[in-house]
Every structure is written in C-alpha cells, then in structure tokens.
Design an enzyme around this catalytic site. Structure first.
Site, PDB file in Angstrom:
ATOM      1  N   ALA A 240       0.882  -1.356   0.085  1.00 58.24           N
ATOM      2  CA  ALA A 240       0.017  -0.034  -0.129  1.00 58.24           C
ATOM      3  C   ALA A 240       1.001   1.372   0.133  1.00 58.24           C
ATOM      4  O   ALA A 240       2.222   1.224   0.152  1.00 58.24           O
ATOM      5  CB  ALA A 240      -0.878   0.143   1.284  1.00 58.24           C
ATOM      6  N   HIS A 241      -0.058   2.546  -0.049  1.00 59.85           N
ATOM      7  CA  HIS A 241       0.860   3.671  -0.291  1.00 59.85           C
ATOM      8  C   HIS A 241       1.760   3.957   1.004  1.00 59.85           C
ATOM      9  O   HIS A 241       1.333   3.811   2.301  1.00 59.85           O
ATOM     10  CB  HIS A 241      -0.062   4.995  -0.465  1.00 59.85           C
ATOM     11  CG  HIS A 241      -0.989   5.014   0.331  1.00 59.85           C
ATOM     12  ND1 HIS A 241      -2.073   6.018   0.302  1.00 59.85           N
ATOM     13  CD2 HIS A 241      -1.617   4.281   1.661  1.00 59.85           C
ATOM     14  CE1 HIS A 241      -3.029   5.863   1.263  1.00 59.85           C
ATOM     15  NE2 HIS A 241      -2.930   4.645   1.812  1.00 59.85           N
TER      16      HIS A 241
END
Lengths: 352, 352, 352
Positions: free
Chosen positions: B241-242
């Site tokens: 994920a980011h």
C-alpha cells in the site's frame, strides 16, 4: 443473432407450444426477461413469473402443467435448466466461432506456426517457434513467448502473458491477465544477508480442458515442469508456485495459494484464500476449507481439513465451537478454583 | 545454442572425463534428462540415476567416486549444484543479451531517452521524459508512464504497468502484469456517508537488485515515496500500500499484503498470505509466518510471530496445540464441575 | 506547470503573506520539501519544520501564530490540509485534462461511438458497438470488449480488460490490470468426476463514482449482473465473484474476496484479506475486520465481526485474549484436577 422458436425447438429436440415464428436475440432471468428474450423455468419457486414474464420464449419441463394462459411461446424439454444451459453453450460457441483471422496490428514471428482458423487479436505478440493448433482464439493484448505450444480450441483471453517454453493442451481456457510461466521464487541466501537468484529454467505444462481464472499466476519450474492436469479448474487471483502439480479435475477457488513443489491429487477441492505450504502431498479427493492453512501432507484420500493451521474438519469445528465460549470457559475455571479453595480451606479447618 | 563439454568445462574451471566434443543444447533433471541435455548430481539420494541417465553431460562433485561406468561425459567441479546454477545463469544471460532494439509497432515519446542497447518489445508504451539506462529489456505490452526512470540491466516482463514519476534502480526484475505506482487507497469520509478521493501524488521508488513477482501491486505514496529497498524480493500477487517501506534484502512470499505507511526493516521474512496493518514498524530480521495477521509493531529484531491476530511464535504454537484439544479441555472442566458439586453437596450433608 | 503564490492564493481564497511572485512546480512533505515546491502544515507535530523547510510556499491554518521568521511565502486558509488536498485535486484534473485524442496505433471498431474529447491510448482495443461518453480517458494497452458502455469522465488506467457487454457509469476510476467481466467460476460436476462449464452470459454493472484497484477481478454474472453500486471503493487484488452485489459507498480493502451471489449492503467496510462465502447478505454499515472469514449472513445493520470463522467483534476479541493464555488455562485445570483428586481421596479415607 436472431433465432426462431422453431430453430430452438429443433436444437433441443423439444416440443413447441405457441407461435413457431417468435424470435429472440438474447437471454434473461424469468423475473427480469424482456420481449425478444428467451428464458426458462426450472425452480418451482419462480413459477409465478411464468405467468407475468415479458420473455418471448420460455423453456419449461416436459411434465409441467400450466395453471393459466401464458404469453411466451413454450418449448418443453426433459430438463429445462439443462436445456437452457445447452443453448447458452451453443450460443457462445457460435459467437466465438465467428472470431477468425489475424487482426492488425499484431506481432507474429516468422517462425511461428498458426493453424488456418486461429484468431489473433490486435496488439498480441506471438514469439519465435510458437505453435497454435486449430480453433484457438488469442484475444487482444496477449503475449505468447518463444517456443510456446498451444493446442486446439483454446481461449486465451485479453492480456494473458505466457512466458517462453510453456505448453498448453486442447480446450484450455485462460482468463484475462493471467500469467503463465513467470519465474519461480527461488533465491539462495548469501553470507552477507543478500539473496542470489536461482535461475528458473523449467516450464509450465497445462493439460486439456483446464480453466485458469483472471489474474492468476502460475510460476515455471526451477527445472522440469509445473503441471496443471486434465480438467483442473482454477479461479481468479490464485498463486501456483514452481514445481507444483495440480491433479485431474481438481478445483481451486479464488485467491488460494500453493507453495513450491507441493503435489495435489485428483478431484481435490480447495476453498478460497486457502494456503498450502511447500513440499507436501494432498491425496485424491481431499477437501480443504476456505482460508485453511495446510502445513502438512494430507495422506488420507477424501479427508477434509479446516482452520489455520489446518486440522481434521470435524474436530476443528468442535474446537472452533469451544473457542467461541472461551471467556465462559475461563469463568467456569475461576468458579471451580474458588470452590476448591474453599473446600481446601475447610478441610484444613476441620482437620485441625 | 549448442555447447561442447570442453566449453562448459572451461567456463566452470572443471575437470573433464570423457569426450570433450559431446554437445548439449538444454538442461534436464538427472532422473528425466535426455540425449543432448546437460544434468548434474548433487544430492546423494539421486546417485543411482547417474548410471541410468541419458543425459550427454553430467556435472558432479570433485570428490565423487564412480561405482560403475557411466554414459555421459563428466565435468567435475568443487560443488556440482553451484556449478550447474552458474551455468544456468550464464545461459540465461546469453539468451537475454540477444534481445536488443526496438520492435515495431511500439510507442516511444520523442522526449524519452533510451540507452543504445535497450530492448523495447512490440506494443510497449514509453511516455514523455522516460529515461532507460543501458542493458535494460522492456518486454512487449508494457506501459511506462511519463517521467519514469529505469536503471541499467533491468528486466521489465510483458504487460508490466509503471505509472508516471516512479523510479527504478539497476538490476530490477519485474514480472508480468505487476503494477507499480497505482493510486494509494485514500478516501476522506463525507458527512453524507460517501467518500472523496484523496489525490495520490507521490511515487514508488524501487532500489537496485529488487525482484517483483507477477501481478503484484505497489501503490504510489500520497506524498513522498513508497520504497522498496536494495535487494528486496517480492513474490507474486502481493499488495504493497501507499507510503510503505520495505527494507534491504527483505523477502515477502506470495499473496501477502502490507497496509499503508508500515515500515518493514532489513532482512525481514514474511510468509505467504500474511497481512500487516498500517502504520506499524517491523524490526530487522523479523520473521512473520504464513497467514499471520500482524496488528502491532514488532520492535524486537529477529523476533518471530504467527497466527491471526499474530502473537509470539513459540507461545502461539503452544496455544494452537491446546486449541486442538479444546473439546477435551471442556470435558475435563465438566468432570471437575461434577466432582466439585458432589464434594460441596457432601460437605453440606456432613456439616448438618 | 508553474504556479505563483498569487494564483494559488486566489484558487484557495487564502490570505497571502510574503512574495506573491514566488513560483512552485511540485509538491512536498514539509520535512522533505525543496525549493520550488509547495508544502503545508496541518499537524502541530510537524510545526518545527515550518521554520527549517526549503519549500517556496507553505499553506498554513488561518489562526496559526508564527513563533519565528519563516522562509516560504505563506498562504493562510481555514484548514490547511483540506486546502492542500483541494490543490492536489485541481492539479491532477489539469494534468489529466491535457490527455485528449486517439493515440496510434490503436484499434477502434467502426461501430464504436466515442465522444469527441475522449482519450484512447496507444495499443488500446475498442470493440464493436462500444459507447464512451465525454471526458473519459482510456490509457494504453486497455481492452474494451464488444457492446461495453462507459460513462463520462471515467479513468481506465493502462492494461485494464473489460469483457463484452459490461456497463460503467460516470466518474468510474479503474486501475491498471483490473479485469471486469471475466467468466464466473461455475462448473457442473459430471458423473465421471469431471466438471462441465456453465456458460456465464450475464455482465458486470459498475455505477457512478466507483473506484476499482489495480489487478482486482470482477466476474460477470451467470445471468443478470454482478453489480458495484454508486460510490463503492475497491482496493487492489480483490476478487468479486459472479452475481455479487456491492452496495453504495461500501469500502473493500486489498486482497479481500467475495464469493458468488453474496449481497453486500451500503456503507459496509471490509478489511484486507477478508473472505465472504457465497449466497449470504451483509446488512448496511456492517464492519468486517481484516482476515475475517464470514460464513453466514450479517443481518444486524452496523454490526461488526472478526476472526475466521468470523464471530461478533467484541466477544471474538475476548475469545482471542483467552486463546493467548490457553497453555496457562490448561495448567490451571491440571492443578484443579490434582486438588480435586486429593479431596476425593481424602473423602474416601475419612468416609471409611
């Protein structure tokens, strides 16, 4: 494509009731179908819709007795659901059979050999020495690496990537975005803590009548082959690691993962999001429940497991039932402790 | 490509026994190898096959004593497996070094800068201001967004998608279908229950010698960078994920997922299908078992966890062992309750 | 693109402090921002960086009191984070609005109807009778099958595959490699143990303002539609099976999977790697924790579950707490057993 009730009736060897000229061009559920659509009634729960549907043609069971008048032309067959499914299959066959020829632009190596009626969609890449047999459809944006062989009547949906040297049998159906033959995950640890890639020079062999779901990944073997055997069905987003063997007619649900060198028998059923460690054997007919974590071989054919780590199905369910009552169980132990303490103390007192 | 026993012997600094002119053109496992193939014997379990194999050349350990006559030409090296792996690496290097030049049709922006010997496969898209250094191979159907930089000697396999502004180091290997730089999953809840997208304007930075598996997804940072550090190895179908950071030489197995802003140290090992929540830290050398659910930071270097929710490895194994016997445990409590009830009743009676 | 402090201040209706001519061309976090970048201060934890940052412009809260002199030009707004996010959105809009026209080579069927300002990237395939409304961007290497309709202002990122007959609303955002409309996983078991494919002739309907993550797969319905309703947000690598319904503004985190025919209500939140069995209902506002395995309907709106198999959130947490102490619990039972045995034996002795 349009079909008349007469044509459909002949196709299904059914008995026609109503206008033989009624035409349909698509399919619908009995509760939603519109004019120009064909529907069916199999489940008695939906019976009422037969009398209100706007469908133009309905397939029903031979023995069904009408209770009122109906709008659609009826076609009676032994089993309405089977008849309807047959029709769908025939329809899809006809639609895909229209796909033929090489769309441009595409990239086909001079050394590739494609049967005459093969379909290659635009932006597909066919590498050196690729062989594709009759009736196979390769949809747009696909990549077929060097030396790949693909059998007859396969469907390679858009954006499938098949690395070099892999082999597909006949009637193989691979859905969009699946990757066949990527490198197995093999790295040798070095003294400085880093990892050195172990070359993966095997391939993937997919036998006849296999279905592979969208965005599923099947890694090539380190040496030899990762093998998916005849009639196996794999859902979407599944991971099959290097040197795995999946047996005949084994079914694997979405997002399951199988680690390296594990051998799965025939007619096994693996639930969604289940995981199998590497280097184990799964006997024929085994059932692995969704989200299970299988960490050792299942040697008993037709046995079942659940849980992570996975245990025998029935006894795991019993453990799970107790798990849900663990706080009460702890309370019962506390109560016992209080009582026993009391008994012990009284004993001391009375023993004095 | 064909090689003689003499050539291979020189390449490995090995000792030749048998005909120096024997040629091979591919590789095989000792139990399956055919004429024209090269094999090796490292594991004593497979010793018998050395005397029955049809391989034309076999690499064996320096000190191995022949018990019978053998068909293949032998090449003796210090460690047969290492020698064989070296050979595979060299072979793959030679094969991929043949890939050069720009296949047509491809789309390369005028502002893109590609080193002379870069390979770009057909149907690949290279956006504005992209930089690609020497020796890198971009396979067909890949997408390289605007302003992406790719270092030297990378392998971008077919159908990889790299969004704008991402940065790759040298010797990065990305397998088919992987997506680098898609938007992080950030939405601000609104008063009416709907969600408003938070723009994701960071990027992904992948350092040297990283391997990314097929169909793995790595989201760009909201701001700043999602970072995969030197030598990290990621398997297939992983979600990063980011704003995540993956440390040097950290290894992540297939289908694991790491939520936003989590920082993973160096030399960490994460098992398949494990999940990590967001905003936690994982210390260097940590081991996370397959299917674990890690919900808090692991601060102790080289500690290990398992289970979902994950707990300390050893004590979780103990809890899992008791879990398997929970029904019996409950039965023991029932028996205790009966006995204690009896004791309590007798006490009342005797106390009267 | 370059912007002056004056322009940004007007855009945000902010109050300018410092040089109105200062220009920026990109964004940065306050602790990392360089000259020429715009940053913001919202979280007081980062206050110190305001006095050391090299950013050229900083957005700060209206009421913030400066403690020292600062280098950047300041723009004061009511809420600095919201202001910054607005700016990012505007910036991204401007960047994507520049994308227009049909890149070559691409494949667009003569029967396809595209609004004037639609962007189609190179190597994209647009099938027969496709409709694409105004403002939609289709990035390179995408596949849009026959009869697909796509609404206005959608973003179809690179390498997305949308099978025939699927329907997308307006403002739909689909990330790279996602597959929409692949066949549902339906096979009828045959008497010989093999499986026969059940044709999947439904479609996928995606309503307005939906976001679909990278490499996510959404299968078409057997009949009828798999439906993703208005405002739903799906992360990467998610599996949505045939005939599933996902409600309005429901959020699903990465690697979760939903089995066939399950209906999910509005405003539901599903954690990463969670799995839902088929044919169940999930009430509005339900919360499903990461890695949960939901095996029955959740009928109570706004209820929460966790665990595999999933149980009520609060009581499952209690069970998990006891699980961690199971070895001690077993020891307490052993101790009780010893004491009770002693009491029983003494009773026998004293009873004689």
């Amino acid at each position: 494509m349009q079909f008349t009730a007469a044509q459909i009736s002949i196709l299904l060897s059914g008995k026609l009731e109503g206008s033989a000229d009624t035409t349909v061009s698509s399919f619908g559920k009995i509760e939603e179908a519109q004019e120009g659509q064909l529907t069916f009634l199999a489940n008695p729960k939906y019976e009422e819709y037969l009398y209100t549907t706007n469908a133009s043609i309905a397939i029903i069971n031979e023995g069904y007795e009408l209770r009122h008048q109906v709008k659609p032309t009826l076609i009676r067959v032994q089993d309405a659901y089977t008849g309807f499914a047959q029709l769908l299959s025939k329809y899809q066959e006809m639609v895909t059979q229209q796909l033929k020829g090489i769309q441009q632009p595409s990239y086909i190596s001079k050394s590739a050999k494609l049967a005459d009626d093969v379909y290659v969609g635009a932006f597909s890449y066919i590498g050196d020495n690729v062989h594709v047999a009759a009736g196979t459809k390769i949809f747009p944006n696909s990549f077929i690496g060097d030396n790949v062989t693909i059998g007859a009547n396969c469907m390679i949906h858009p954006g499938v990537k098949i690395y070099h040297d892999c082999e597909l049998g006949n009637h193989v159906n691979i859905h969009a975005g699946a990757v066949i033959g990527s490198d197995g995950f093999g790295f040798a640890p070095q003294v400085d803590g880093s990892f050195k890639k172990v070359p993966q020079i095997g391939n993937v062999v997919i036998e006849d009548h296999v279905e592979i779901g969208a965005n599923t990944t099947i890694d090539r073997a380190t040496m030899g082959s990762t093998t998916i055997k005849t009639g196996a069905k794999l859902d979407n987003l599944i991971q099959i690691a290097h040197n795995v063997e999946v047996g005949n007619s084994t079914v694997i649900a979405a997002q399951a993962g199988v680690s390296g060198s594990t051998k799965i028998g025939n007619n096994v059923m693996i639930g969604g999001q289940a995981g199998l460690v590497g280097h184990i054997q799964i006997a024929d007919g085994a059932k692995i429940n969704a989200q299970s974590g299988v960490s050792k071989s299942m040697k008993e054919p037709y046995s079942a497991v659940t849980g992570s780590p996975a245990g025998d199905y029935t006894s795991s369910l019993r453990s799970q039932a107790v798990f849900r009552n663990l706080p009460q169980l702890e309370k019962r132990i506390q109560e016992l402790e209080a009582l026993v303490r009391q008994l012990m103390e009284e004993r001391v007192v009375s023993g004095e």
